[in-house]
Scaffold this motif. Sequence first.
Motif, PDB file in Angstrom:
ATOM      1  N   GLY A 263      43.987  30.645  92.494  1.00  0.00           N
ATOM      2  CA  GLY A 263      42.925  30.454  91.663  1.00  0.00           C
ATOM      3  C   GLY A 263      42.014  31.752  91.941  1.00  0.00           C
ATOM      4  N   GLY A 264      41.211  32.050  91.085  1.00  0.00           N
ATOM      5  CA  GLY A 264      40.330  33.062  90.856  1.00  0.00           C
ATOM      6  C   GLY A 264      39.164  33.159  92.024  1.00  0.00           C
ATOM      7  N   GLU A 265      38.783  31.807  92.538  1.00  0.00           N
ATOM      8  CA  GLU A 265      37.728  31.844  93.520  1.00  0.00           C
ATOM      9  C   GLU A 265      38.168  32.211  94.857  1.00  0.00           C
ATOM     10  OE1 GLU A 265      37.962  28.095  90.817  1.00  0.00           O
ATOM     11  OE2 GLU A 265      39.231  29.313  91.761  1.00  0.00           O
ATOM     12  N   THR A 266      39.409  32.292  95.067  1.00  0.00           N
ATOM     13  CA  THR A 266      40.134  32.538  96.443  1.00  0.00           C
ATOM     14  C   THR A 266      40.199  34.238  96.446  1.00  0.00           C
ATOM     15  OG1 THR A 266      42.291  32.356  95.454  1.00  0.00           O
ATOM     16  CG2 THR A 266      41.267  30.467  96.290  1.00  0.00           C
ATOM     17  N   VAL A 267      40.032  34.947  95.701  1.00  0.00           N
ATOM     18  CA  VAL A 267      40.269  36.460  95.772  1.00  0.00           C
ATOM     19  C   VAL A 267      39.620  37.035  96.842  1.00  0.00           C
ATOM     20  CG1 VAL A 267      38.682  37.308  94.083  1.00  0.00           C
ATOM     21  CG2 VAL A 267      40.634  38.651  94.556  1.00  0.00           C
ATOM     22  N   ALA A 268      38.376  36.500  97.059  1.00  0.00           N
ATOM     23  CA  ALA A 268      37.626  37.102  98.198  1.00  0.00           C
ATOM     24  C   ALA A 268      38.196  36.811  99.643  1.00  0.00           C
ATOM     25  CB  ALA A 268      36.065  36.729  98.335  1.00  0.00           C
ATOM     26  N   PHE A 269      38.684  35.593  99.699  1.00  0.00           N
ATOM     27  CA  PHE A 269      39.297  34.955 100.849  1.00  0.00           C
ATOM     28  C   PHE A 269      40.739  35.769 101.189  1.00  0.00           C
ATOM     29  CE2 PHE A 269      36.161  31.957 101.536  1.00  0.00           C
ATOM     30  CZ  PHE A 269      36.024  31.290 100.173  1.00  0.00           C
ATOM     31  N   GLY A 270      41.403  35.945  99.912  1.00  0.00           N
ATOM     32  CA  GLY A 270      42.708  36.608 100.180  1.00  0.00           C
ATOM     33  C   GLY A 270      42.497  38.175 101.078  1.00  0.00           C
TER      34      GLY A 270
ATOM     35  N   VAL B 146      42.188  21.607  79.277  1.00  0.00           N
ATOM     36  CA  VAL B 146      43.155  21.468  80.118  1.00  0.00           C
ATOM     37  C   VAL B 146      43.184  22.273  81.173  1.00  0.00           C
ATOM     38  CG1 VAL B 146      44.455  19.964  78.062  1.00  0.00           C
ATOM     39  CG2 VAL B 146      44.888  22.498  78.355  1.00  0.00           C
ATOM     40  N   ASN B 147      42.757  23.444  81.026  1.00  0.00           N
ATOM     41  CA  ASN B 147      43.023  24.362  82.089  1.00  0.00           C
ATOM     42  C   ASN B 147      41.620  25.391  82.116  1.00  0.00           C
ATOM     43  OD1 ASN B 147      43.898  26.787  83.361  1.00  0.00           O
ATOM     44  ND2 ASN B 147      45.797  26.980  82.351  1.00  0.00           N
ATOM     45  N   LYS B 148      41.119  25.475  83.506  1.00  0.00           N
ATOM     46  CA  LYS B 148      39.977  26.317  83.686  1.00  0.00           C
ATOM     47  C   LYS B 148      39.975  27.274  84.611  1.00  0.00           C
ATOM     48  CE  LYS B 148      35.710  24.302  84.613  1.00  0.00           C
ATOM     49  NZ  LYS B 148      34.326  23.437  84.618  1.00  0.00           N
ATOM     50  N   GLN B 149      39.895  28.475  84.337  1.00  0.00           N
ATOM     51  CA  GLN B 149      40.065  29.493  85.482  1.00  0.00           C
ATOM     52  C   GLN B 149      38.750  30.339  85.663  1.00  0.00           C
ATOM     53  OE1 GLN B 149      42.788  29.794  87.343  1.00  0.00           O
ATOM     54  NE2 GLN B 149      43.798  28.160  85.915  1.00  0.00           N
ATOM     55  N   THR B 150      38.281  30.561  86.762  1.00  0.00           N
ATOM     56  CA  THR B 150      37.061  31.349  86.981  1.00  0.00           C
ATOM     57  C   THR B 150      37.496  32.771  87.524  1.00  0.00           C
ATOM     58  OG1 THR B 150      35.839  29.349  87.636  1.00  0.00           O
ATOM     59  CG2 THR B 150      34.882  31.179  88.210  1.00  0.00           C
ATOM     60  N   ALA B 151      36.764  33.769  87.140  1.00  0.00           N
ATOM     61  CA  ALA B 151      37.048  34.835  87.577  1.00  0.00           C
ATOM     62  C   ALA B 151      35.675  35.708  88.110  1.00  0.00           C
ATOM     63  CB  ALA B 151      37.811  35.771  86.775  1.00  0.00           C
ATOM     64  N   ALA B 163      46.960  34.949  83.888  1.00  0.00           N
ATOM     65  CA  ALA B 163      48.266  34.555  83.746  1.00  0.00           C
ATOM     66  C   ALA B 163      48.353  33.032  83.880  1.00  0.00           C
ATOM     67  CB  ALA B 163      49.007  35.164  84.601  1.00  0.00           C
ATOM     68  N   ARG B 164      47.193  32.663  84.562  1.00  0.00           N
ATOM     69  CA  ARG B 164      47.256  31.203  85.158  1.00  0.00           C
ATOM     70  C   ARG B 164      46.933  30.257  83.809  1.00  0.00           C
ATOM     71  NH1 ARG B 164      46.670  29.562  90.653  1.00  0.00           N
ATOM     72  NH2 ARG B 164      44.810  27.815  89.842  1.00  0.00           N
ATOM     73  N   LEU B 165      46.425  30.981  82.960  1.00  0.00           N
ATOM     74  CA  LEU B 165      45.812  30.194  81.450  1.00  0.00           C
ATOM     75  C   LEU B 165      47.181  29.694  80.722  1.00  0.00           C
ATOM     76  CD1 LEU B 165      43.086  32.524  80.185  1.00  0.00           C
ATOM     77  CD2 LEU B 165      42.864  30.126  81.391  1.00  0.00           C
ATOM     78  N   ALA B 166      48.272  30.318  81.380  1.00  0.00           N
ATOM     79  CA  ALA B 166      49.374  29.930  80.588  1.00  0.00           C
ATOM     80  C   ALA B 166      49.855  28.519  81.031  1.00  0.00           C
ATOM     81  CB  ALA B 166      50.575  30.906  80.777  1.00  0.00           C
ATOM     82  N   ASN B 167      49.584  27.814  82.247  1.00  0.00           N
ATOM     83  CA  ASN B 167      50.245  26.659  82.713  1.00  0.00           C
ATOM     84  C   ASN B 167      48.986  25.965  83.419  1.00  0.00           C
ATOM     85  OD1 ASN B 167      52.012  24.832  83.246  1.00  0.00           O
ATOM     86  ND2 ASN B 167      52.781  26.173  85.147  1.00  0.00           N
ATOM     87  N   PRO B 168      48.605  24.656  82.521  1.00  0.00           N
ATOM     88  CA  PRO B 168      49.238  24.394  81.272  1.00  0.00           C
ATOM     89  C   PRO B 168      48.848  25.100  79.875  1.00  0.00           C
ATOM     90  CG  PRO B 168      47.568  22.694  82.269  1.00  0.00           C
ATOM     91  CD  PRO B 168      47.813  23.682  83.173  1.00  0.00           C
ATOM     92  N   SER B 169      49.399  25.130  79.095  1.00  0.00           N
ATOM     93  CA  SER B 169      49.134  25.965  78.231  1.00  0.00           C
ATOM     94  C   SER B 169      48.026  25.027  77.126  1.00  0.00           C
ATOM     95  CB  SER B 169      50.015  26.593  77.219  1.00  0.00           C
ATOM     96  OG  SER B 169      50.763  25.661  76.631  1.00  0.00           O
ATOM     97  N   ALA B 170      47.237  25.978  76.338  1.00  0.00           N
ATOM     98  CA  ALA B 170      46.535  24.996  75.187  1.00  0.00           C
ATOM     99  C   ALA B 170      46.597  25.796  73.998  1.00  0.00           C
ATOM    100  CB  ALA B 170      44.956  25.003  75.913  1.00  0.00           C
ATOM    101  N   ASP B 171      45.702  25.083  72.948  1.00  0.00           N
ATOM    102  CA  ASP B 171      45.918  25.613  71.453  1.00  0.00           C
ATOM    103  C   ASP B 171      44.945  26.710  71.328  1.00  0.00           C
ATOM    104  OD1 ASP B 171      45.529  21.949  70.440  1.00  0.00           O
ATOM    105  OD2 ASP B 171      47.340  23.276  70.894  1.00  0.00           O
TER     106      ASP B 171
END
Lengths: 293, 341
Positions: A263-270, B146-151, B163-171
């Motif tokens: 997950g994106g939240e872990t990049v700093a920890f890595g 269905v899929n939430k990614q934080t950057a 890349a993590r948005l692919a699983n699970p995929s969404a409309d």
Amino acid sequence: MNNPQLWVSVVTIGAFYGLVALSYYLTLIGAEFFNFAIGPYAMVAALGSSWLVVMNEWPVWSAVLVGLASSAVLAGATELLVIRPVQRQVMGGELPSLVAVAAVLFAIQQLAGLLFGYNSLPGQEVFATQAFRLGSAGVQAAAVPLIVVTLLTFSVVAAWIRFSRTGRCLRAVGNNPTAARLLGFPVNRIRLITFVVGGLIAGVAGIFFAPTSGNGVSFQAGLTWALSGFLALVIGGTGTVWGPLIGGLILAMAQIFVPYYFGGETVAFGVLALAVIFFAFRPQGLFFRKVRI
Amino acid sequence: MKTAQAAIDIINSKGGILGRPVQTIQCNDESNPTRVGACLQQLIGGGAVFFLEFTGSPAVIQSKAIIQQLRIPTLAPNNATASVPAPPNNDYIYTIGESTTAWGPVYCNGMQNAGIKTLAVLLDNSPTIATFTPALLGAMDCVKSVNKQTAPVNATDISAEIARLANPSADAILISSASVGFEILAHNQIAQQFPKATVFDVATLCNSPTNWKLANPGTLVGSICMGSMDPNNPETQRVQKLLQKSMGSSFQLDQFTAEAWDGVNMMNMAITKAGTTDGPAVNAALQTLTNVTSAYGYKGFHLSLSATKHNAPDGPCGLVLVQYGPTNTQQHPWDKFKPNC
């Protein structure tokens, strides 16, 4: 790890970290000094050249040359006006000069914000190339020049250190400046050359890396780049000139694959975990010189 | 700010307000809440009788109590935070832009018509977006996230998170960020990994026309964003032509500049109606402004204020889901979005 797009990102970011680490490498072996202001040199070159193009409509090449000159001059000025006087005052003690250079790092950042503004500016593409697909991975236009310039720079520096007179003097001066001085080596000149060349390489890194990111470059990037380059050098070690590049690629792998799996939240920890592992168990890095006494 | 100044210059060229030229004094709080108080005091010291706030939400919120004390009518033209015009301390503060609480139903209108039932969300890790995104998704009851990614907001590479948005995929994929750079990076890297994806983003890049060209060629094509400009709105066309005389022929009215224009316009109307620059009197006059034609939104969209209505838009027709065309420029309102205006 079989996503080719992620490997493209690893190589792109790793190339940048490797170049910044190479700057550190040069000042470390040539002057036995960790010049933490390298990150801001890279930032000034990138942000300054972007500012000239975007705000003042300069041609890209002219702006890039001014950017590179700025980073080289800043590096030389750091050695002549900050490190040398401080080391002279404290009879070569390291801590005061490290503190002084940390102050230089923050001073350059703030000055860059004042001069170029506090908003990010887009990086400038020095060579106009096209994005293309490599199998299922997309390679953005600015990535190829960065990777090519990285390999070229490392090759040139390796050849310079190995075959040129100044390059061969580098290690002698860095290992024992007193002995080198007694033997008639131009210690001060060699030190200055390593700082200026290191600054130039940092400038190249910043300028070629900036357009690979949609986020552009801001005045605050200097500190992040300084820390990343330092960690890449710690990982790669100083046993070979290619060590920083290997270190940069390993650091990039952590930055890409840790968030991919956790997950994106872990990049700093890595990145922190990688730093702790190397500082604790392998502080000399992957490649180091064994010295027989 | 430049548009606001241009609007004020136009007012001054016609004799100013109440026969006197409008003078602007500025203070830059760098969107820093700790600097807002000092800035406002500096402006008061300079003789300010009306505030136009072009600053970040945390700073505006911090300013509310001070403005309440100073009793200076204040418009925050570009602010979309629902809490700014709401109590407490809201007697003298108003917003011009559509509140973010109106966004959910607008997205739902379009997504339902397009048959989108599931959403993958990519958001930056800034505190503003961390608060905003759950509220927005909560208001979008027509789709399931269905899929939430934080950057990281200042990341230089987010290919792993994408890349993590692919699983699970969404409309469809929704990019939620207050950073133009992050949105550009996200679009660039989503286009590399998912070239056929339907991508939505929020208002940030959407309303920054000068930054569209920074995205890789073709990466914005077909993306849909929360804009506020309908090129067919006659008021938009009129204001753009007027401003192009002073700001150059390449000037393009966008949400932020249109809101700035509307803010200056409403300030002018309120002071003129009050017949004085006395704070409480101008404030009372502001609260009587109704059906003011806006420079943004669909044709027929109006702004109104009252003692109990401090967010000016009269309905959601200030929001336009816009679709990008082949050259990374906004082409037209999304044809799946059918508001009742």
